[in-house]
Write a protein that holds these residues in place. Structure first.
Motif, PDB file in Angstrom:
ATOM      1  N   ALA A  18      13.599 127.425 -27.336  1.00 48.57           N
ATOM      2  CA  ALA A  18      14.985 127.121 -26.990  1.00 48.57           C
ATOM      3  C   ALA A  18      15.052 126.191 -25.782  1.00 48.57           C
ATOM      4  N   PHE A  19      14.183 126.408 -24.805  1.00 51.36           N
ATOM      5  CA  PHE A  19      14.174 125.532 -23.633  1.00 51.36           C
ATOM      6  C   PHE A  19      13.820 124.100 -24.022  1.00 51.36           C
ATOM      7  N   VAL A  20      12.791 123.953 -24.846  1.00 58.01           N
ATOM      8  CA  VAL A  20      12.367 122.611 -25.267  1.00 58.01           C
ATOM      9  C   VAL A  20      13.455 121.941 -26.095  1.00 58.01           C
ATOM     10  N   LEU A  21      14.017 122.674 -27.052  1.00 61.72           N
ATOM     11  CA  LEU A  21      15.031 122.079 -27.928  1.00 61.72           C
ATOM     12  C   LEU A  21      16.302 121.704 -27.174  1.00 61.72           C
ATOM     13  N   THR A  22      16.749 122.568 -26.257  1.00 61.31           N
ATOM     14  CA  THR A  22      17.963 122.238 -25.506  1.00 61.31           C
ATOM     15  C   THR A  22      17.707 121.121 -24.501  1.00 61.31           C
ATOM     16  N   SER A  23      16.496 121.044 -23.967  1.00 54.67           N
ATOM     17  CA  SER A  23      16.173 119.947 -23.042  1.00 54.67           C
ATOM     18  C   SER A  23      16.143 118.612 -23.769  1.00 54.67           C
ATOM     19  N   MET A  24      15.620 118.622 -24.980  1.00 55.29           N
ATOM     20  CA  MET A  24      15.532 117.375 -25.743  1.00 55.29           C
ATOM     21  C   MET A  24      16.915 116.894 -26.190  1.00 55.29           C
ATOM     22  N   SER A  25      17.811 117.832 -26.478  1.00 57.50           N
ATOM     23  CA  SER A  25      19.133 117.428 -26.949  1.00 57.50           C
ATOM     24  C   SER A  25      20.132 117.243 -25.806  1.00 57.50           C
ATOM     25  N   GLY A  26      19.784 117.686 -24.600  1.00 50.86           N
ATOM     26  CA  GLY A  26      20.673 117.530 -23.457  1.00 50.86           C
ATOM     27  C   GLY A  26      21.724 118.617 -23.351  1.00 50.86           C
ATOM     28  N   ASP A  27      21.621 119.653 -24.151  1.00 52.99           N
ATOM     29  CA  ASP A  27      22.568 120.768 -24.097  1.00 52.99           C
ATOM     30  C   ASP A  27      22.150 121.756 -23.010  1.00 52.99           C
ATOM     31  N   PRO A  28      23.079 122.579 -22.545  1.00 57.49           N
ATOM     32  CA  PRO A  28      22.696 123.606 -21.565  1.00 57.49           C
ATOM     33  C   PRO A  28      21.905 124.736 -22.236  1.00 57.49           C
ATOM     34  N   TYR A  29      21.042 125.374 -21.458  1.00 59.84           N
ATOM     35  CA  TYR A  29      20.219 126.486 -21.941  1.00 59.84           C
ATOM     36  C   TYR A  29      21.118 127.672 -22.256  1.00 59.84           C
ATOM     37  N   ASP A  30      20.957 128.251 -23.435  1.00 58.21           N
ATOM     38  CA  ASP A  30      21.816 129.337 -23.895  1.00 58.21           C
ATOM     39  C   ASP A  30      20.961 130.542 -24.266  1.00 58.21           C
ATOM     40  N   MET A  31      21.119 131.652 -23.536  1.00 58.20           N
ATOM     41  CA  MET A  31      20.313 132.836 -23.777  1.00 58.20           C
ATOM     42  C   MET A  31      20.649 133.510 -25.105  1.00 58.20           C
ATOM     43  N   SER A  32      21.873 133.348 -25.611  1.00 57.24           N
ATOM     44  CA  SER A  32      22.220 133.956 -26.900  1.00 57.24           C
ATOM     45  C   SER A  32      21.403 133.322 -28.029  1.00 57.24           C
ATOM     46  N   LEU A  33      21.082 132.048 -27.904  1.00 55.93           N
ATOM     47  CA  LEU A  33      20.213 131.392 -28.881  1.00 55.93           C
ATOM     48  C   LEU A  33      18.828 132.017 -28.861  1.00 55.93           C
ATOM     49  N   VAL A  34      18.335 132.345 -27.691  1.00 53.33           N
ATOM     50  CA  VAL A  34      17.019 132.973 -27.562  1.00 53.33           C
ATOM     51  C   VAL A  34      17.016 134.344 -28.220  1.00 53.33           C
ATOM     52  N   ILE A  35      18.063 135.112 -28.022  1.00 49.43           N
ATOM     53  CA  ILE A  35      18.130 136.455 -28.613  1.00 49.43           C
ATOM     54  C   ILE A  35      18.196 136.374 -30.128  1.00 49.43           C
ATOM     55  N   VAL A  36      18.976 135.459 -30.662  1.00 49.99           N
ATOM     56  CA  VAL A  36      19.065 135.290 -32.114  1.00 49.99           C
ATOM     57  C   VAL A  36      17.721 134.849 -32.679  1.00 49.99           C
ATOM     58  N   MET A  37      17.058 133.908 -32.017  1.00 49.57           N
ATOM     59  CA  MET A  37      15.752 133.449 -32.485  1.00 49.57           C
ATOM     60  C   MET A  37      14.713 134.564 -32.406  1.00 49.57           C
ATOM     61  N   THR A  38      14.789 135.422 -31.400  1.00 43.22           N
ATOM     62  CA  THR A  38      13.881 136.554 -31.272  1.00 43.22           C
ATOM     63  C   THR A  38      14.057 137.524 -32.429  1.00 43.22           C
ATOM     64  N   ILE A  39      15.289 137.814 -32.777  1.00 45.05           N
ATOM     65  CA  ILE A  39      15.553 138.730 -33.888  1.00 45.05           C
ATOM     66  C   ILE A  39      15.034 138.147 -35.193  1.00 45.05           C
ATOM     67  N   ILE A  40      15.301 136.885 -35.432  1.00 47.43           N
ATOM     68  CA  ILE A  40      14.851 136.247 -36.671  1.00 47.43           C
ATOM     69  C   ILE A  40      13.324 136.197 -36.727  1.00 47.43           C
TER      70      ILE A  40
END
Length: 59
Positions: A18-40
């Motif tokens: 999530a850190f790499v993807l949000t850094s590359m796209s210029g979006d802010p870091y979002d912890m909810s994305l990390v939690i969803v990716m962890t569950i998946i």
């Protein structure tokens, strides 16, 4: 124990991805994305481990 380890590794790998993807796209870091990716990721690993047969020793 293996479930806890899977969740911890899933969280670490998801946080890095999530850190790499949000850094590359210029979006802010979002912890909810990390939690969803962890569950998946965790559900995927548990599903694959349940489907694959156990290793057999062939001599």
């Amino acid at each position: 124990m293996r479930f806890i380890v899977t969740i911890i590794w899933g969280f670490v790998l998801s946080a890095v991805a999530a850190f790499v993807l949000t850094s590359m796209s210029g979006d802010p870091y979002d912890m909810s994305l990390v939690i969803v990716m962890t569950i998946i990721f965790s559900l995927g690993v548990w599903t694959v481990s349940a489907v694959l047969p156990d290793a057999e020793e062939n001599e």
